[in-house]
Design a protein around this motif. Structure first.
Motif, short mmCIF file in Angstrom:
data_model
loop_
_atom_site.label_atom_id
_atom_site.label_comp_id
_atom_site.label_asym_id
_atom_site.label_seq_id
_atom_site.Cartn_x
_atom_site.Cartn_y
_atom_site.Cartn_z
N TRP A 1 31.78 38.47 -32.14
CA TRP A 1 31.71 37.03 -31.95
C TRP A 1 30.90 36.39 -33.08
O TRP A 1 30.06 37.04 -33.69
CB TRP A 1 31.06 36.72 -30.61
N ARG A 2 31.17 35.12 -33.32
CA ARG A 2 30.39 34.36 -34.29
C ARG A 2 30.00 33.03 -33.65
O ARG A 2 30.61 32.58 -32.69
CB ARG A 2 31.18 34.12 -35.57
N VAL A 3 28.98 32.40 -34.20
CA VAL A 3 28.60 31.06 -33.77
C VAL A 3 29.49 30.09 -34.53
O VAL A 3 29.43 30.00 -35.76
CB VAL A 3 27.11 30.78 -34.05
N SER A 4 30.35 29.39 -33.82
CA SER A 4 31.23 28.42 -34.46
C SER A 4 30.70 26.99 -34.31
O SER A 4 31.20 26.07 -34.96
CB SER A 4 32.65 28.51 -33.90
N ASN A 5 29.68 26.82 -33.46
CA ASN A 5 29.02 25.52 -33.33
C ASN A 5 27.63 25.74 -32.76
O ASN A 5 27.47 26.44 -31.75
CB ASN A 5 29.81 24.58 -32.41
N TYR A 6 26.64 25.16 -33.42
CA TYR A 6 25.30 25.11 -32.85
C TYR A 6 24.71 23.75 -33.22
O TYR A 6 24.53 23.43 -34.39
CB TYR A 6 24.40 26.24 -33.36
N VAL B 1 27.32 38.30 -37.19
CA VAL B 1 28.31 38.83 -36.26
C VAL B 1 27.55 39.31 -35.02
O VAL B 1 26.60 40.10 -35.13
CB VAL B 1 29.10 40.00 -36.88
N PHE B 2 27.96 38.82 -33.85
CA PHE B 2 27.31 39.14 -32.59
C PHE B 2 28.18 40.12 -31.82
O PHE B 2 29.39 39.96 -31.73
CB PHE B 2 27.14 37.87 -31.73
N ARG B 3 27.53 41.13 -31.25
CA ARG B 3 28.21 42.12 -30.40
C ARG B 3 27.43 42.20 -29.09
O ARG B 3 26.24 42.53 -29.10
CB ARG B 3 28.24 43.47 -31.10
N SER C 1 23.57 42.68 -30.19
CA SER C 1 23.16 43.07 -31.53
C SER C 1 23.79 42.10 -32.52
O SER C 1 24.88 41.59 -32.30
CB SER C 1 23.57 44.51 -31.84
N VAL C 2 23.06 41.84 -33.59
CA VAL C 2 23.51 40.89 -34.59
C VAL C 2 23.37 41.53 -35.96
O VAL C 2 22.34 42.13 -36.28
CB VAL C 2 22.66 39.59 -34.54
N THR C 3 24.43 41.41 -36.75
CA THR C 3 24.40 41.89 -38.13
C THR C 3 24.91 40.78 -39.03
O THR C 3 25.65 39.90 -38.59
CB THR C 3 25.27 43.14 -38.33
N GLY C 4 24.52 40.82 -40.27
CA GLY C 4 25.01 39.85 -41.24
C GLY C 4 24.10 39.80 -42.44
O GLY C 4 22.88 39.74 -42.28
N GLY C 5 24.71 39.84 -43.63
CA GLY C 5 23.90 39.89 -44.83
C GLY C 5 23.01 41.10 -44.78
O GLY C 5 23.46 42.21 -44.56
N ASN C 6 21.72 40.90 -44.93
CA ASN C 6 20.78 42.02 -44.84
C ASN C 6 20.02 42.01 -43.52
O ASN C 6 18.97 42.60 -43.40
CB ASN C 6 19.80 41.98 -46.02
N ILE C 7 20.61 41.36 -42.50
CA ILE C 7 19.97 41.22 -41.19
C ILE C 7 20.60 42.18 -40.17
O ILE C 7 21.81 42.27 -40.06
CB ILE C 7 20.12 39.78 -40.65
N PRO D 1 15.06 37.18 -37.02
CA PRO D 1 14.88 35.95 -37.80
C PRO D 1 14.68 34.74 -36.88
O PRO D 1 15.18 34.69 -35.75
CB PRO D 1 16.18 35.80 -38.57
N ALA D 2 13.97 33.74 -37.39
CA ALA D 2 13.69 32.52 -36.62
C ALA D 2 14.96 31.84 -36.14
O ALA D 2 15.00 31.28 -35.04
CB ALA D 2 12.86 31.55 -37.46
N SER D 3 16.02 31.92 -36.93
CA SER D 3 17.28 31.28 -36.53
C SER D 3 17.84 31.92 -35.26
O SER D 3 18.44 31.22 -34.42
CB SER D 3 18.31 31.34 -37.66
N LEU D 4 17.66 33.22 -35.07
CA LEU D 4 18.12 33.88 -33.84
C LEU D 4 17.18 33.57 -32.68
O LEU D 4 17.63 33.32 -31.56
CB LEU D 4 18.24 35.38 -34.04
N ILE D 5 15.88 33.57 -32.95
CA ILE D 5 14.92 33.25 -31.91
C ILE D 5 15.18 31.84 -31.36
O ILE D 5 15.04 31.59 -30.17
CB ILE D 5 13.48 33.41 -32.43
N GLU D 6 15.64 30.96 -32.22
CA GLU D 6 15.97 29.59 -31.80
C GLU D 6 17.09 29.55 -30.76
O GLU D 6 17.16 28.63 -29.94
CB GLU D 6 16.37 28.76 -33.03
N LEU D 7 17.96 30.56 -30.74
CA LEU D 7 19.05 30.61 -29.76
C LEU D 7 18.59 31.12 -28.40
O LEU D 7 19.34 31.07 -27.43
CB LEU D 7 20.18 31.52 -30.27
N SER D 8 17.37 31.63 -28.32
CA SER D 8 16.83 32.17 -27.07
C SER D 8 16.70 31.05 -26.04
O SER D 8 15.95 30.10 -26.24
CB SER D 8 15.47 32.82 -27.30
#
Length: 140
Positions: free
Chosen positions: A30-35, A49-51, A60-66, A99-106
């Motif tokens: 899955w991906r975030v298509s709108n936030y 990419v979210f699994r 779990s989230v992967t992308g770039g070096n994350i 990353p802070a961007s993921l924590i923001e989705l909490s």
């Protein structure tokens, strides 16, 4: 204190809703298509990419070096409050070192709508009354 008939009849459909969304999220990436959080922040998530794995309440989230992990669940909110959302919560939780961007989705998001390829979530802040929107779209 008694329950209304509509309260009694909602539990079966909420269980079905919870199971359908769990099954949906377990299949594929899955991906975030709108936030939207006061402004459109979708671009902050374009490489992620979210699994989801509801069997063990993880994401779990992967992308770039994350590479990051967090917790995830879908639960019956049992509110039957006739709000614009369905009566189920989509819970996400990320913490450091994510990353802070993921924590923001909490948050404990409310499920607004869903289909085979998309889940639309909403959160109305209790403090300032702002409305956040989050959409996950299946990656083909």
């Amino acid at each position: 204190m008694s329950c209304s008939e509509s309260d009694d009849n909602s539990s079966g459909s909420n269980s079905q809703l919870v199971n359908e969304v769990k099954t949906l999220m377990a299949s594929g990436n899955w991906r975030v298509s709108n936030y939207f959080d006061d402004v459109n922040e979708t671009s902050n998530y374009q490489n992620f990419v979210f699994r989801f794995n509801p069997a063990v309440n993880s994401v779990s989230v992967t992308g770039g070096n994350i590479t990051a992990s967090g917790t995830f669940s879908v639960v019956d909110s049992a509110s039957n409050d006739d709000s614009i959302s369905l009566d189920a919560d989509f819970n996400l939780n990320f913490s450091l070192p994510a990353p802070a961007s993921l924590i923001e989705l909490s948050d404990d998001w409310d499920i607004l709508s869903y289909n085979n390829n998309e889940v639309n979530l909403i959160d109305v802040s209790g403090g300032n009354g702002g409305t956040d929107l989050l959409t996950f779209t299946r990656i083909p």
